[in-house]
Design an enzyme around this catalytic site. Structure first.
Site, PDB file in Angstrom:
ATOM      1  N   GLU A  44       0.830  -1.199   0.000  1.00  0.00           N
ATOM      2  CA  GLU A  44       0.000   0.000   0.000  1.00  0.00           C
ATOM      3  C   GLU A  44       0.869   1.256   0.000  1.00  0.00           C
ATOM      4  OE1 GLU A  44      -3.519   1.814   2.950  1.00  0.00           O
ATOM      5  OE2 GLU A  44      -2.399   0.007   3.497  1.00  0.00           O
ATOM      6  N   LYS A 126      -8.728   2.666  -2.468  1.00  0.00           N
ATOM      7  CA  LYS A 126      -9.232   1.929  -1.303  1.00  0.00           C
ATOM      8  C   LYS A 126     -10.716   2.239  -1.110  1.00  0.00           C
ATOM      9  CE  LYS A 126      -6.679   1.704   2.523  1.00  0.00           C
ATOM     10  NZ  LYS A 126      -6.111   2.016   3.879  1.00  0.00           N
ATOM     11  N   CYS A 162      -5.762  -3.095   1.953  1.00  0.00           N
ATOM     12  CA  CYS A 162      -5.763  -3.125   3.416  1.00  0.00           C
ATOM     13  C   CYS A 162      -7.157  -3.171   4.061  1.00  0.00           C
ATOM     14  CB  CYS A 162      -4.955  -1.955   3.964  1.00  0.00           C
ATOM     15  SG  CYS A 162      -4.359  -2.235   5.660  1.00  0.00           S
ATOM     16  N   LYS A 195      -1.165  -8.778  17.125  1.00  0.00           N
ATOM     17  CA  LYS A 195      -1.958  -8.550  15.912  1.00  0.00           C
ATOM     18  C   LYS A 195      -1.753  -9.654  14.887  1.00  0.00           C
ATOM     19  CE  LYS A 195      -3.105  -4.889  12.598  1.00  0.00           C
ATOM     20  NZ  LYS A 195      -2.808  -3.503  12.161  1.00  0.00           N
ATOM     21  N   ASN A 408      14.671  17.648  40.776  1.00  0.00           N
ATOM     22  CA  ASN A 408      14.506  17.819  39.339  1.00  0.00           C
ATOM     23  C   ASN A 408      15.676  18.557  38.706  1.00  0.00           C
ATOM     24  OD1 ASN A 408      12.094  16.464  39.292  1.00  0.00           O
ATOM     25  ND2 ASN A 408      10.823  18.294  39.381  1.00  0.00           N
ATOM     26  N   GLU A 437       5.805   5.280  33.515  1.00  0.00           N
ATOM     27  CA  GLU A 437       6.235   6.594  33.980  1.00  0.00           C
ATOM     28  C   GLU A 437       5.489   7.702  33.249  1.00  0.00           C
ATOM     29  OE1 GLU A 437      10.857   5.268  35.020  1.00  0.00           O
ATOM     30  OE2 GLU A 437      10.404   6.397  33.192  1.00  0.00           O
TER      31      GLU A 437
END
Length: 584
Positions: A44, A126, A162, A195, A408, A437
């Site tokens: 694609e 598409k 896709c 996936k 810091n 974090e």
């Protein structure tokens, strides 16, 4: 049955580098034709790279893509490759679309073309446009309304892009109605954890619906925060796997398929979902008999940690190389996060291109300094020590600070030091923060958040430990030195900004914290739904407040490789100014 040799190019392309992308297509087609391929397919938007985002709205870029496509067709023929049909994705525009409110200006399309004998034989766009997660395709494109079918050596091949497979209806059932012998889908398909299994089940299901062999060709490589893992798949009409490509690797799947002959009369008319059949015949008759290649064996699957680690390595390598950097610099604290990021960087770029800097303060433990040096020894990266004590004392003499401001300040001095080295020597700074974090705001703006890329930005702390342990095991299994010192894995995590500090002074234990974050950040569950899972109410309220009030910090964090279904960034878009609080 007719035999057809396909070359499915699972390849990496770069957004905007149209000339180089075209060169890749020519080179890969030449290789495929040399191996007897009758059709060569590319992913694609291969010609422009994917995703092009707002470049799609720029007429000059659209016209550059369209012109490059025509030039590519001519060049393939000029180089003697015109008889090999080539399917490739590119950026087009709809000639028929009328401008109207709510449609992207210029009617750009996520399109593909079939190139043959020096001409653009067929184009299509598409049909289903994704508009979830990282996808904004309603913003950028207008949909296609055809079922493209190309006849190659007597076989009708239906084509899709896709999302046409991910959504029900449209081109998949239309391919059955049209009697296609093969359904070929070209994809970008960004990587997410787990996936691959979803992808396989999808391809199996669509092959059964289409009633024909189905080839799912995917892109590999990286683009900004996205990684494309490949994992191209070919299944027969029953959904049985014929072959499958490896993840995170460029590869050409070259295979011979036995496919049904096309009907004497080409399909025509309007089929499922109102799609109009657009049929082009490139070659009518079947090929003379030839020896069939053995099917490539399906690539073995990666386990969960190996898969994630591969994605992180590919994502970092792509970001560095495609943005014309050669080397990176990272602050090495002796802790697990910087150790894992350093290991990823060494695997992605090689030790000669990775520079580690230890920046001890009065609160840095001896074992942390030793662990940083040991990591450098094990990996072979460049290593130096820059004590920040004198700089810290100078700041404190000019501007006395206490408490959090003092803590810091140390982090910000380290950030300034890394940026100074970056400016002086040309390395790109890596930020080592993890998803736990970032979710809770447990980082210092302009301190440990300094950097141009965050390799583990989408990795929860518990997974950071799992990946470090996996990487060491993998090295040991190969007879190599494990890159991460065992002490960096086993000692309690600490920012070491005050005496005896550990992360659990400020945060819950990471397994509990990450379980809550997964429900709230990744799954969008509310306060009551999370409580129903059995967590302590006071703890849940506290964690959710931390997440909600840290949005301004996340907005200023650099991009980083996305591995989850909901990473911080395009997946999760919340207002910075927001007084809604879960549980109120």
């Amino acid at each position: 049955m007719h035999r057809l040799r396909l070359a499915l190019h699972q390849t990496d392309f770069c957004v905007g580098d149209i000339a180089r992308n075209a060169e890749t297509i020519v080179r890969r087609t030449r290789e495929a034709a040399g191996q007897g391929a009758h059709l060569a397919a590319f992913p694609e938007m291969a010609l422009t790279g994917y995703p092009v985002e707002d470049l799609a709205l720029r007429p000059s870029f659209v016209e550059a893509s369209r012109g490059a496509l025509r030039d590519l067709a001519a060049r393939l023929a000029d180089e003697g490759l015109g008889e090999t049909a080539v399917v490739t994705g590119y950026l087009d525009r709809c000639e028929r679309d009328q401008p109207r409110y709510g449609r992207p200006a210029g009617a750009p399309q996520n399109a593909a073309a079939v190139l043959h004998r020096g001409r653009v034989a067929l184009t299509f766009a598409k049909h289903h446009l994704p508009n979830y997660g990282v996808f904004d395709e309603y913003r950028y494109f207008v949909p296609g309304d055809t079922l493209p079918v190309v006849r190659v050596h007597g076989v009708d091949i239906a084509l899709a892009i896709c999302e046409d497979l991910w959504q029900d209806g449209g081109r998949v059932p239309a391919a059955r109605t049209a009697g296609a012998g093969l359904l070929l889908s070209i994809n970008a398909s960004p990587y997410e954890r787990d996936k691959d299994d979803t992808r396989l089940e999808l391809v199996r299901k669509r092959a059964q619906e289409a009633g024909c062999t189905t080839a799912y060709l995917a892109m590999t490589g990286g683009q900004d925060d996205l990684v494309f893992d490949g994992d191209s798949i070919v299944v027969d009409a029953a959904g049985d796997v014929l072959t499958r490509a490896p993840q995170f690797t460029e590869q050409c799947l070259l295979l011979d398929l036995e496919l049904p002959a096309a009907a004497p009369e080409p399909p025509s008319g309007v089929v499922d979902d109102g799609l109009r059949v657009d049929h082009v015949t490139l070659s009518e008759g079947p090929l003379a008999p030839y020896d069939r290649l053995p099917l490539p064996a399906p690539a073995p699957r990666l386990d969960a940690s190996e898969e994630i680690y591969g994605a992180l390595v590919m994502g970092l390598r792509a970001y560095i190389t495609k943005n014309n950097f050669r080397s990176v610099v990272i602050g090495l604290s002796g802790g697990i996060d910087s150790a894992l990021v350093a290991a990823i960087a060494v695997d992605a770029l090689g030790p000669d291109n990775v520079h580690g800097v230890s920046m001890p303060s009065r609160y840095s433990s001896e074992h942390s300094k030793d662990d940083a040096a040991e990591l450098a020894r094990r990996t072979g990266l460049h290593y130096r020590t820059v004590p920040i004590g004198p700089m810290f004392d100078a700041y404190m003499g000019a501007l006395p600070l206490t408490g959090l401001a003092e803590e810091n300040l140390q982090s910000r001095i380290r950030g300034t030091t890394l940026m100074a080295i970056s400016n002086q020597e040309g390395h790109l700074v890596l930020a080592p923060g993890n998803k736990s974090e970032l979710a809770c705001g447990y980082s210092t703006l302009y301190g440990d958040s300094v950097g141009a890329f965050g390799p583990i930005k989408d990795v929860y702390k518990t997974v950071v430990f799992q990946l470090a342990e996996w990487r060491n095991r993998a090295a040991a299994d190969r007879g190599e030195t494990p890159p991460i010192p065992e002490n960096s894995i086993t000692k309690p995590p600490s920012a070491e900004l005050r005496p005896g500090q550990v992360d659990t002074d400020s945060l819950p234990d990471y397994p509990t914290l990450d379980a809550i974050l997964d429900l709230y950040v990744d799954r969008d569950l509310g306060h009551a739904e999370i409580l129903a899972r059995g967590f302590d109410p006071e703890l849940v309220t506290r964690v959710l407040r931390l997440v909600d009030t840290a949005e301004y910090k996340r907005r200023q964090y650099p991009p980083g490789t996305k591995i989850s279904a909901k990473g911080f960034g395009k997946d999760r878009r919340l207002p910075t100014t927001n007084r809604w609080r879960e549980g109120d």
